[in-house]
Design an enzyme around this catalytic site. Structure first.
Site, mmCIF file in Angstrom:
data_model
loop_
_atom_site.group_PDB
_atom_site.id
_atom_site.type_symbol
_atom_site.label_atom_id
_atom_site.label_comp_id
_atom_site.label_asym_id
_atom_site.label_seq_id
_atom_site.Cartn_x
_atom_site.Cartn_y
_atom_site.Cartn_z
ATOM 1 N N CYS A 1 0.823 -1.217 0.000
ATOM 2 C CA CYS A 1 0.000 0.000 0.000
ATOM 3 C C CYS A 1 0.856 1.266 0.000
ATOM 4 O O CYS A 1 1.493 1.572 -0.992
ATOM 5 C CB CYS A 1 -0.968 -0.060 1.176
ATOM 6 S SG CYS A 1 -2.411 0.992 0.979
ATOM 7 N N ARG B 1 -12.486 5.856 -2.657
ATOM 8 C CA ARG B 1 -11.393 4.924 -2.421
ATOM 9 C C ARG B 1 -11.684 3.590 -3.109
ATOM 10 O O ARG B 1 -12.833 3.246 -3.379
ATOM 11 C CB ARG B 1 -11.238 4.684 -0.915
ATOM 12 C CG ARG B 1 -10.703 5.884 -0.157
ATOM 13 C CD ARG B 1 -10.587 5.586 1.317
ATOM 14 N NE ARG B 1 -9.428 4.760 1.614
ATOM 15 C CZ ARG B 1 -8.247 5.228 1.987
ATOM 16 N NH1 ARG B 1 -8.049 6.522 2.069
ATOM 17 N NH2 ARG B 1 -7.253 4.399 2.258
ATOM 18 N N HIS C 1 -3.980 -5.975 1.346
ATOM 19 C CA HIS C 1 -3.968 -6.265 2.773
ATOM 20 C C HIS C 1 -4.601 -7.638 2.932
ATOM 21 O O HIS C 1 -4.724 -8.377 1.979
ATOM 22 C CB HIS C 1 -4.755 -5.202 3.539
ATOM 23 C CG HIS C 1 -4.235 -3.819 3.312
ATOM 24 N ND1 HIS C 1 -3.033 -3.392 3.831
ATOM 25 C CD2 HIS C 1 -4.727 -2.779 2.601
ATOM 26 C CE1 HIS C 1 -2.831 -2.128 3.463
ATOM 27 N NE2 HIS C 1 -3.833 -1.730 2.708
#
Lengths: 439, 272
Positions: free
Chosen positions: B113, B151, B223
């Site tokens: 990320c 997002r 993730h």
């Protein structure tokens, strides 16, 4: 408005009758969409509004506070069911209004989800706002941790007359205190007691632990997880507060701080504690087949870790962990890897039963957390040393398993995420009588 | 958290029977760790220890020095935009030289990320600030705004390219969860995408790829955490580090990964 309220009550009645839910959000959603000024008209009727927001502890704080105000003889509207988005609050109001849409209450005590709060802050026009704590939680919904703080600040800035009550031990919450003009009061634990709590953020603001901080001391946790503590400055002694663990003492302090602000007597406060039953899923106990299921809701790394820390202080033979990944649980299970699951090694239970839509992820997390390597016994039974680990993703089967392996008289410490807790209650409700969660 | 893991490990360690060891350097563990990325360190450490390979994890933050030539595996996780600004600046000022030297010489690195974004040339944040990256990967990241609604968030399933050395048997998928405002795109063709998106968004809405590989540096938005459910990826990183240190003849022992694959396959089944 009469028709709207009537329709909503009918809908709620039908939902409850057909077992499709508690009517705690759908009516509100419809009203929100089609009759947007009903909310204003309803909430305006209640003279004093109290808002509780923050990551953990809202429902427990709310339940306690409502109980105290009722002991003092006040009529209180609330959303004890925990439906804390705007549609949930609207639903609550409509359900508690009479058929004519009249709300005859002295207080409204609402827990409000952080992201929702700024959207309804002006209408809510709270006279008191409590921020319990700020932890990473459901980052798939919020994006980042600082966003929740910003939402709360935005809401408080729309209610400049409100008294704001803050957790003095939480650095993120203290940051809020620095940035607002409202009258501020604090609650917290002393330095020794608070070091167990992994608050986030740097300690940028120090609050003198002398004035304005309502502090609990002499905290003892009993074997049934209930706590006893004193508040010396107010000459209050609380015994056997049933919400489990030290972390719930914070919620007790928040509720007491508000009660004192509203000039409640010590008798009313202590009386409420004597009668207090934990909010659904948060320390709630269900007796079934001569075993005791103790529900300890988990929602985020802080909650999970603190719950395990608390269980480490007593004898635990049976653990039951249910991890779902629906929207209300948080869709991203990465949070399991921020949780101190390694603490289960010290807890050393005899049985761990895993369930939920992400049971496999929890088993994986355990594999990497257990000191003694996990070995397979059958496709759904594993062992780590002497600890048995059973995996049953389907909740009905999991409940059967948990009851099967626990000995008579044992506590089954049950750690569900939110929707898993609702499903679990529904499942248990088929076998024994449970309190409706909206009551 | 790292210290606790160390202490726990020391408590449970018996006589050292091992002759193999690895040093993992965890960069900025305080600022860059908001989505369970610690799980990657836990996974690498345990999988090595299960093969009797000793692992030390060293935390290097803003005030710490980084020496080249010591680290066997680098890891950096994700952080909030504000933290990234500070971290990027510190990397460029205090760590870039040593880090670049190691990475160019083939030291494996996993960057998740915000860490992935750091490897690129620049990151234009949602509120208009441009932060310069390490410049190891010819990529740039742009965040359209700070709105949550904009997002990229959700479960993500990708496929490793055919012939990729990371593939294990028939296991050629990667699973994870993405949550990023930044859209990353490659500026030149010198960088390999890590995998092809099957479900989810990936680096940006137009690319069909997720992540990048340059030498032994792996960047990804996944993730989940990333490595626990992708044991083939974890082992590839371990093996690369061990071969570099002990020679090409080093062979990583097989582990029983039934539980890992069960979790991996559950995600594939549910979200495909």
């Amino acid at each position: 408005m009469l028709l709207v309220v009537l329709f909503s009550k009918l809908l709620t009645f039908l939902l409850r009758l057909t077992n499709r839910g508690g009517g705690t959000t759908l009516p509100g959603l419809l009203v929100e969409m089609y009759f947007p000024n009903v909310f204003s008209k309803l909430i305006r009727q209640i003279p004093k509004k109290i808002v509780i927001t923050g990551t953990n502890g809202k429902t427990t704080t709310q339940t306690l506070l409502v109980s105290m105000l009722q002991e003092a003889g006040y009529k209180v509207a609330s959303n004890i069911s925990g439906a804390n988005l705007s549609r949930g609050i609207i639903s609550s109001l409509m359900n508690q209004a009479n058929i004519l849409g009249k709300l005859d209450y002295d207080y409204a005590v609402f827990e409000v989800e952080e992201g929702t709060f700024p959207k309804i802050a002006t209408e809510l026009d709270a006279s008191i706002i409590v921020v319990t704590n700020l932890f990473r939680d459901q980052l798939d919904a919020y994006g980042e941790i600082d966003k929740t703080k910003e939402y709360i600040l935005e809401a408080i800035n729309k209610t400049k007359e409100a008294k704001v009550i803050l957790n003095a031990n939480d650095p993120r919450v203290l940051e809020i205190g620095k940035e607002i003009e409202n009258k501020t009061l604090y609650f917290g634990l002393n330095k020794e007691d608070q070091r167990h709590f992994a608050y986030e953020g740097e300690q940028v603001a120090k609050v003198a632990m002398k004035r304005n901080v309502l502090t609990a001391t002499n905290i003892r946790v009993n074997n049934d997880l209930s706590s006893s503590f004193d508040i010396k400055t107010e000459k209050i002694e609380i015994n056997n507060f049933k919400s489990p663990g030290v972390y719930n003492v914070y919620n007790a302090l928040a509720a007491i701080q508000i009660a004192l602000t509203e000039k409640l007597t010590i008798e009313d406060i202590q009386s409420a504690f004597d009668k207090f039953e934990p909010a659904f899923g948060r320390g709630e106990e269900v007796k079934i087949e001569r075993k005791l299921i103790k529900m300890l809701l988990i929602k985020n790394p802080a909650g999970f870790s603190i719950t395990l820390q608390m269980l480490n202080k007593i004898e635990v033979k049976d653990l039951f962990i249910l991890i779902n990944d629906n929207i209300a649980d948080g869709k991203d299970v990465s949070w399991l890897w921020d949780s101190k699951i390694e603490l289960i090694n010290d807890i050393s239970p005899k049985n761990i039963v895993l369930s939920g839509t992400r049971a496999e992820d929890m088993l994986l997390r355990l594999k990497y957390a257990m000191d003694t390597r996990i070995r397979k016994v059958t496709y759904n039974h594993f062992k780590s040393g002497e600890t048995n680990i059973y995996i049953e993703p389907q909740i009905q089967k999991a409940v059967n398993k948990a009851l099967e392996v626990a000995e008579i008289g044992n506590y089954i410490y049950t750690l569900p995420t939110y929707t898993a807790m609702l499903e679990l209650r529904k499942e248990l409700g088929k076998r024994v009588k449970l309190k409706d969660f909206w009551k | 958290m790292n210290e606790e893991l160390e202490m726990r490990n020391r408590k449970n360690n018996q006589e050292p029977t091992t002759q193999y060891s690895l040093l993992i350097t965890h960069l900025y563990p305080d600022q860059m760790n908001i989505y369970g990325d610690l799980g990657n360190i836990i996974t690498l450490k345990k999988r090595a220890e299960w093969r009797d390979i000793e692992v030390q994890v060293s935390s290097v933050g803003a005030s710490d020095k980084l020496l080249a030539g010591k680290t066997d595996i680098y890891f950096i996780g994700g952080g909030q935009d504000q933290d990234q600004i500070e971290v990027f600046a510190d990397v460029r000022k205090n760590k870039a030289k040593a880090l670049k030297k190691d990475l160019e010489s083939g030291v494996p690195m996993l960057a998740i990320c915000g860490g992935y974004q750091l490897l690129g040339e620049s990151f234009l944040t949602g509120d208009g600030k441009t932060i310069k990256g390490l410049g190891i990967i010819p990529a740039e990241t742009v965040a359209p705004s700070t709105e949550v609604a904009q997002r990229c968030i959700g479960n993500i399933i990708t496929k490793l390219p055919e012939g990729s050395p990371i593939i294990k048997g028939t296991k050629n998928t990667l699973v994870g969860f993405e949550n990023h405002s930044g859209r990353t795109r490659f500026i030149s063709g010198e960088v390999e995408p890590l995998s092809e998106v099957l479900v989810g968004i990936g680096d940006n809405e137009n690319a069909e790829s997720e992540g990048a590989r340059y030498l032994n540096v792996f960047g990804s938005y996944m993730h989940g955490s990333f490595l626990p459910k992708n044991p083939h990826m974890a082992d590839y990183i371990l093996e690369t580090a061990l071969k570099r240190k002990y020679g090409d003849e080093f062979e990583l022992k097989e582990l029983d990964d039934e539980i890992e694959w069960k979790a991996h396959d559950t995600v594939v089944k549910r979200f495909s």
